[in-house]
Scaffold this motif. Sequence first.
Motif, mmCIF file in Angstrom:
data_model
loop_
_atom_site.group_PDB
_atom_site.id
_atom_site.type_symbol
_atom_site.label_atom_id
_atom_site.label_comp_id
_atom_site.label_asym_id
_atom_site.label_seq_id
_atom_site.Cartn_x
_atom_site.Cartn_y
_atom_site.Cartn_z
ATOM 1 N N SER A 191 8.722 2.940 -2.786
ATOM 2 C CA SER A 191 9.471 4.472 -3.488
ATOM 3 C C SER A 191 11.053 4.638 -3.270
ATOM 4 N N GLU A 235 0.675 -1.479 -0.400
ATOM 5 C CA GLU A 235 0.031 -0.016 -0.205
ATOM 6 C C GLU A 235 1.255 1.101 0.516
ATOM 7 N N SER A 236 0.663 2.107 0.221
ATOM 8 C CA SER A 236 0.852 4.113 -0.886
ATOM 9 C C SER A 236 1.788 3.553 1.193
ATOM 10 N N SER A 279 2.706 5.450 9.598
ATOM 11 C CA SER A 279 3.191 6.547 8.883
ATOM 12 C C SER A 279 4.552 6.205 9.666
ATOM 13 N N GLY A 328 6.968 2.023 0.692
ATOM 14 C CA GLY A 328 8.201 2.237 1.138
ATOM 15 C C GLY A 328 8.870 1.997 -0.159
HETATM 16 N N1 LIG Z 1 11.188 13.123 2.303
HETATM 17 C C1 LIG Z 1 10.939 12.689 3.389
HETATM 18 N N2 LIG Z 1 10.775 13.045 4.269
HETATM 19 C C2 LIG Z 1 10.624 12.218 4.972
HETATM 20 N N3 LIG Z 1 9.527 11.185 4.968
HETATM 21 C C3 LIG Z 1 9.736 10.414 4.299
HETATM 22 C C4 LIG Z 1 10.350 11.212 2.804
HETATM 23 N N4 LIG Z 1 10.016 10.684 1.498
HETATM 24 C C5 LIG Z 1 9.403 9.317 2.169
HETATM 25 N N5 LIG Z 1 9.009 9.607 3.410
HETATM 26 C C6 LIG Z 1 8.118 8.565 3.856
HETATM 27 O O1 LIG Z 1 9.223 7.566 3.679
HETATM 28 C C7 LIG Z 1 7.745 6.622 4.100
HETATM 29 C C8 LIG Z 1 8.050 5.850 2.762
HETATM 30 O O2 LIG Z 1 7.587 6.369 1.573
HETATM 31 P P1 LIG Z 1 7.637 5.777 -0.022
HETATM 32 O O3 LIG Z 1 7.299 6.741 -1.126
HETATM 33 O O4 LIG Z 1 8.492 5.286 -0.427
HETATM 34 O O5 LIG Z 1 5.856 4.854 -0.560
HETATM 35 P P2 LIG Z 1 5.626 4.005 -1.235
HETATM 36 O O6 LIG Z 1 5.079 3.193 -0.750
HETATM 37 O O7 LIG Z 1 6.547 4.371 -2.498
HETATM 38 O O8 LIG Z 1 3.686 4.749 -1.458
HETATM 39 P P3 LIG Z 1 3.758 5.067 -2.431
HETATM 40 O O9 LIG Z 1 2.557 4.191 -2.873
HETATM 41 O O10 LIG Z 1 2.313 6.457 -1.953
HETATM 42 O O11 LIG Z 1 3.767 6.122 -3.613
HETATM 43 C C9 LIG Z 1 6.175 7.127 3.810
HETATM 44 O O12 LIG Z 1 5.405 6.854 5.742
HETATM 45 C C10 LIG Z 1 6.833 8.340 3.480
HETATM 46 O O13 LIG Z 1 5.889 9.577 3.979
#
Ligand SMILES: Nc1ncnc2c1ncn2[C@@H]1O[C@H](COP(=O)(O)OP(=O)(O)OP(=O)(O)O)[C@@H](O)[C@H]1O
Lengths: 334, 326
Positions: free
Chosen positions: A47, A41-42, A276, A45
């Motif tokens: 990305s 899910e979003s 988060s 982590g």
């Molecule tokens: N620059 C940052 N500063 C603080 N927290 C961050 C930063 N970048 C990402 N996060 C946190 O790291 C966690 C993982 O982020 P990530 O972008 O990898 O999620 P994701 O799985 O890709 O989700 P999505 O599907 O929304 O893209 C999240 O809780 C996000 O809030």
Amino acid sequence: MALLTVEHLQVDFRLRQQTLTALYDISFTLSPGERLAIVGESGAGKSLLGYAIVNLLRQPGYISAGAIHFHEQNLTKLGSRQWQQIRGKKIAMIFQDPMVTLNPVLTVGEQMVEAIRAHQKISAQAAKQLAIHKLSQVKISAAEQRFEQYPHELSGGMRQRVVIAIAMLLNPEILIADEPTTALDVTIQAQILHLLKQLCEEQGVALILITHDFGVVSRIAERTLVMYAGRIVERGPTLEIINDPQHPYTQGLLNALPQMALAGQRLNQIPGHMPSLGEHPSGCAFHPRCPYATEKCRWQRPRPIYSGISTVACFAIEELLAETNLEEGDDNHD
Amino acid sequence: MIGFILRRLLQAVLVMLTISFASFVIQGKLGDPVTQMVGQNVTLAERAQLTESLGLNDPLLQQYARYLSDALSGDLGVSYYHKQATLAVIGDRLPATLELSFCALLIVLLTATPLGVFAAIRPRHILSRLIVIVSTLGLSVPIFVVAMFLVYFFAVEWQWLPSFGRGETHLLFGFWSSGLVTKDGLQHLLLPSVSLAFVLAPIFVRLIRAQMLEELDSDYVRYAWSKGIPAHRVYFVHALKNTMLPVITVGGIQVGTLIAYTILTETIFQWPGMGLLFMEAVSRVDAPLISAYLIVVGLIFVLINTLVDLIYLWVNPRVRIPGYGQ
Ligand SMILES: Nc1ncnc2c1ncn2[C@@H]1O[C@H](COP(=O)(O)OP(=O)(O)OP(=O)(O)O)[C@@H](O)[C@H]1O
Ligand SMILES: [Mg+2]
């Protein structure tokens, strides 16, 4: 022989008062030409993992532990010069939203030619020829004309095709695609995914496909990693995982697919939400949302074990396995 | 494109109407034109007659309409002091002010861009911290302090540069008296334009740095890195080009401030431009000259802003209307 090996990778965010961990102990391998999906899910982590591999984490995020091996190199130890020779040439990336990844003030052609000429000593004319050839390879009509256009003059689907063409310009060994179709509408999604798969197959490119959509995974990837709160909770062959998901989180994700809901029924979303950063629960991070959670899950962290189908980190599966082993043992006794 | 130009034109007309009304009112309220023309030594009856013949008894709106139609035909009245058409008086001084502003702006762009970009690319570098601190302090240093220091060292202590006047000028194209073509003129230009640049440079440094930082954090810059292109291309082609878009807009507005500051600079350095002329006109209560100055400056302001919009349009492909420019 693995092309890419990620070992015990940890990513931290160093903030003023504290250091928060975003990715814990991530290990996996990628073979040449293999297609691997990373699902979750979003906020799982996904990305961050993609950016960590190519060392493009944003401040204050950084790799705090672990290693990433690519050929003979440890990617976590490279300087910016060495990175320049890997990025775009050996490892290419596709970002989620083509609207914000292409530079609005440069033409499609400028953004393609600069990528080619950063890695190959060829004339501007030859670079243009190559770029136009690649544009037609991603089935962009009137490629010569597109070459001269600015990103805003193209549709969303067209833009993502351009981004794919740029990724394929220098025949990379690995392509990391971060939700390449999320910003597009459904019919175009299918076309783009098909194109991506086809290109990777034809050119033997290994693909890391980041997505939150299991529907996408099944069509493309041979293997799947499921991520939750910065950890890999399940991994294995895609077909097996989809047919018989082991981890309760994976089961939840699959149950939430629209295809799984019976007509007239509401979607079976997993209750609660992804924690988060800095609020990752103790024990198994999934326990607050897990239907099978026990007291043990609150305080201890399950280790990944092989279930016969996939590798899972879950106490419920561990117990199940222990029971069947016991029964098998009894059978043998008789 | 046509629509854009029409809209821009309409705006310009509205702005000019407002400015002209303001200067009309100022002209009416400042002093007594009759006294200015004939002095104290005339009978009341003569005064009344003159007032009537000048149309000063007509309704305000009618007077304004007359003022406007005169202005449109290039007649902004006659200066009380110079006894000449105000536009001619101003036209004589225009080149001095424009050359001063242009040089100041050139200095600003040539210094602020590299400083701002450097501070953004190397935010932790000691020099970057210095740039930030100095530009923050620079925001609050009044121009006369800067000018005083410059004059003290360069003109008084070391006697390298002249401290007032415009020096030797040459008439170009038969109407433009230029100080840019003689060594003496250039030497005279240096201190005033550097002082003027000092006022604007900090704003531009901070603006460029802030915008550049934002662009460097953007997705398309990260994407550019992911393509493995050289750092200088990422900085100077990808990020800088987008940085300059808002800088052009804000910069255009700041050019207005520049014109206002020329009044101070010209007064300090006795630079024979429009600003000095304006100060003289104010102290002599030369109402027609004051209001003509306002209108001319307003016009310059509107022209510059339109020019800035056109440059923006040219730099930023997103606002280009399809079919235009092909
Ligand atoms: N620059 C940052 N500063 C603080 N927290 C961050 C930063 N970048 C990402 N996060 C946190 O790291 C966690 C993982 O982020 P990530 O972008 O990898 O999620 P994701 O799985 O890709 O989700 P999505 O599907 O929304 O893209 C999240 O809780 C996000 O809030
Ligand atoms: Mg993401």
